[in-house]
Design a protein around this motif. Structure first.
Motif, PDB file in Angstrom:
ATOM      1  N   GLY A  76      37.975  46.213  29.765  1.00 42.12           N
ATOM      2  CA  GLY A  76      38.812  45.034  29.937  1.00 42.12           C
ATOM      3  C   GLY A  76      39.943  45.259  30.914  1.00 42.12           C
ATOM      4  N   TYR A  77      40.508  46.468  30.873  1.00 39.79           N
ATOM      5  CA  TYR A  77      41.595  46.803  31.804  1.00 39.79           C
ATOM      6  C   TYR A  77      41.132  46.649  33.248  1.00 39.79           C
ATOM      7  N   TYR A  78      39.926  47.142  33.560  1.00 39.20           N
ATOM      8  CA  TYR A  78      39.437  47.039  34.928  1.00 39.20           C
ATOM      9  C   TYR A  78      39.041  45.603  35.284  1.00 39.20           C
ATOM     10  N   LYS A  79      38.517  44.865  34.316  1.00 39.85           N
ATOM     11  CA  LYS A  79      38.084  43.497  34.590  1.00 39.85           C
ATOM     12  C   LYS A  79      39.260  42.559  34.879  1.00 39.85           C
ATOM     13  N   LEU A  80      40.428  42.821  34.289  1.00 38.28           N
ATOM     14  CA  LEU A  80      41.532  41.884  34.472  1.00 38.28           C
ATOM     15  C   LEU A  80      42.245  42.056  35.815  1.00 38.28           C
ATOM     16  N   SER A  81      41.873  43.076  36.604  1.00 37.98           N
ATOM     17  CA  SER A  81      42.574  43.337  37.865  1.00 37.98           C
ATOM     18  C   SER A  81      42.460  42.155  38.831  1.00 37.98           C
ATOM     19  N   GLU A  82      41.313  41.480  38.850  1.00 37.36           N
ATOM     20  CA  GLU A  82      41.148  40.330  39.751  1.00 37.36           C
ATOM     21  C   GLU A  82      42.143  39.231  39.395  1.00 37.36           C
ATOM     22  N   LEU A  83      42.326  38.989  38.096  1.00 38.42           N
ATOM     23  CA  LEU A  83      43.305  37.987  37.650  1.00 38.42           C
ATOM     24  C   LEU A  83      44.721  38.408  38.015  1.00 38.42           C
ATOM     25  N   VAL A  84      45.036  39.696  37.830  1.00 34.41           N
ATOM     26  CA  VAL A  84      46.372  40.194  38.150  1.00 34.41           C
ATOM     27  C   VAL A  84      46.648  40.046  39.650  1.00 34.41           C
ATOM     28  N   ASP A  85      45.664  40.407  40.481  1.00 37.36           N
ATOM     29  CA  ASP A  85      45.852  40.290  41.930  1.00 37.36           C
ATOM     30  C   ASP A  85      46.119  38.839  42.336  1.00 37.36           C
ATOM     31  N   LYS A  86      45.412  37.914  41.714  1.00 36.84           N
ATOM     32  CA  LYS A  86      45.630  36.498  42.002  1.00 36.84           C
ATOM     33  C   LYS A  86      47.036  36.069  41.569  1.00 36.84           C
ATOM     34  N   ASP A  87      47.448  36.501  40.387  1.00 40.39           N
ATOM     35  CA  ASP A  87      48.788  36.164  39.890  1.00 40.39           C
ATOM     36  C   ASP A  87      49.873  36.785  40.773  1.00 40.39           C
ATOM     37  N   PHE A  88      49.605  38.013  41.252  1.00 43.80           N
ATOM     38  CA  PHE A  88      50.591  38.682  42.096  1.00 43.80           C
ATOM     39  C   PHE A  88      50.741  37.955  43.428  1.00 43.80           C
ATOM     40  N   SER A  89      49.642  37.464  43.987  1.00 43.35           N
ATOM     41  CA  SER A  89      49.711  36.691  45.232  1.00 43.35           C
ATOM     42  C   SER A  89      50.530  35.422  45.021  1.00 43.35           C
ATOM     43  N   THR A  90      50.318  34.767  43.875  1.00 43.55           N
ATOM     44  CA  THR A  90      51.098  33.574  43.551  1.00 43.55           C
ATOM     45  C   THR A  90      52.570  33.921  43.387  1.00 43.55           C
TER      46      THR A  90
END
Length: 329
Positions: A183-197
């Motif tokens: 799960g930790y590795y899977k959530l990275s895409e969401l985190v990257d999107k949130d960080f861009s926002t």
């Protein structure tokens, strides 16, 4: 670009606050993941630079310790472990595969026993100095074909909730810890999107904060270019301080609006009629704003093709007024 994956294990949970402050002090411009387990913390991030300065910062935060790559000669307790890894497929800026990609681990303190640890499903991620929280949600599951029991990872990382959430169908995990790591590795895409926002919103906030100071200064420069005295004085504080420096030495200084008005009407004034062009790079450290200006001196018989001059003006703003002007030429 050569990406370096950096992983830090913190085995004394009391060290995490100090280490997080050390990381924030390095002003990384990418998300930093922090996972909490029963006995330790795990910190991960990816950079286009090896971030060697972080090692020095960690040593400065823990006096009396040193890094070692040889555990046989290291200390009895591994307090912090830091690893750097570059993929064998990494290439340089010219598309050429790099030789000897980095794969290194250093030890500062003793590691905990190798056993399955309990973990906190909440993962803290640093967006610069802002804390964001994500959750790895896990539920019991059964393989309907084999009746094998295990654990499923929910496709839901924003809250610690399991109701009405879909699950990833790629596998049935043998343990909660295995599901947590996935799960930790899977959530990275969401985190990257949130960080861009986050970065985009930060840019918008900065633009909004700088909007009025930019207008005040532009209006002042435009008024100077057109020698419009009333417009020049409009945004100045009653106690305006004006200073002229040359080669870092003060050659002229006055205080007060009336004195500044006299200066504008004097023969030695250096602000009006120069047709200043504001350069693109503004330096903001409110209430201080520094701009670069350029202009061409008047054409003379001796110099029919004058060289463009570059100068700097620093403003101090106070309550929507210009309180100080430092003109450097």
């Amino acid at each position: 670009m050569i990406e370096t994956e950096i992983s830090i294990t913190v085995n004394r949970k009391s060290d995490i606050t100090l280490l997080a402050q050390t990381i924030v002090g390095n002003k990384f411009q990418f998300p930093v993941y922090i996972r909490e387990y029963e006995f330790s913390y795990q910190i991960n991030f990816t950079s286009d630079y090896e971030e060697w300065e972080l090692d020095t910062a960690i040593l400065n935060s823990f006096p009396g310790y040193e890094f070692t790559t040889d555990l046989e000669k290291g200390r009895k307790e591994i307090r912090i472990q830091i690893s750097r890894y570059q993929s064998e497929l990494s290439t340089d800026g010219w598309g050429r595969r790099i030789e000897n990609p980095l794969d290194e681990t250093k030890y500062l303190v003793k590691a905990s026993a190798n056993k399955s640890e309990k973990f906190n499903s909440k993962i803290k991620v640093l967006f610069e100095d802002k804390e964001q929280f994500y959750f790895v949600n896990i539920v019991d599951g059964v393989n309907s074909t084999t009746e094998e029991k295990g654990f499923l990872l929910l496709d839901h990382f924003k809250a610690n909730e399991t109701d009405e959430a879909t699950f990833f169908k790629d596998r049935l995990y043998k343990s909660p810890l295995e599901a947590f790591h996935s799960g930790y590795y899977k959530l990275s895409e969401l985190v990257d999107k949130d960080f861009s926002t986050y970065l985009e919103n930060k840019k918008k906030e900065i633009r909004e904060i700088q909007k009025q100071p930019r207008k005040i200064i532009r209006d002042f420069i435009n008024a100077c270019n057109s020698s419009d005295e009333s417009s020049i004085l409009k945004n100045l504080d009653e106690n305006i301080v004006f200073e002229v420096r040359k080669n870092w030495k003060t050659i002229f200084e006055i205080e007060g609006l009336s004195k500044f008005k006299e200066y504008l009407n004097s023969s030695n004034q250096q602000l009006c009629g120069k047709n200043f062009k504001i350069r693109s790079s503004w330096s903001f450290s409110l209430p201080n704003v520094t701009i670069g200006v350029k202009y061409f001196p008047p054409v003379t018989e001796k110099d029919m093709h004058p060289t463009q001059k570059y100068e700097q003006i620093r403003f101090v703003l106070n309550d929507k007024k210009i309180a100080s002007i430092l003109y450097e030429n």
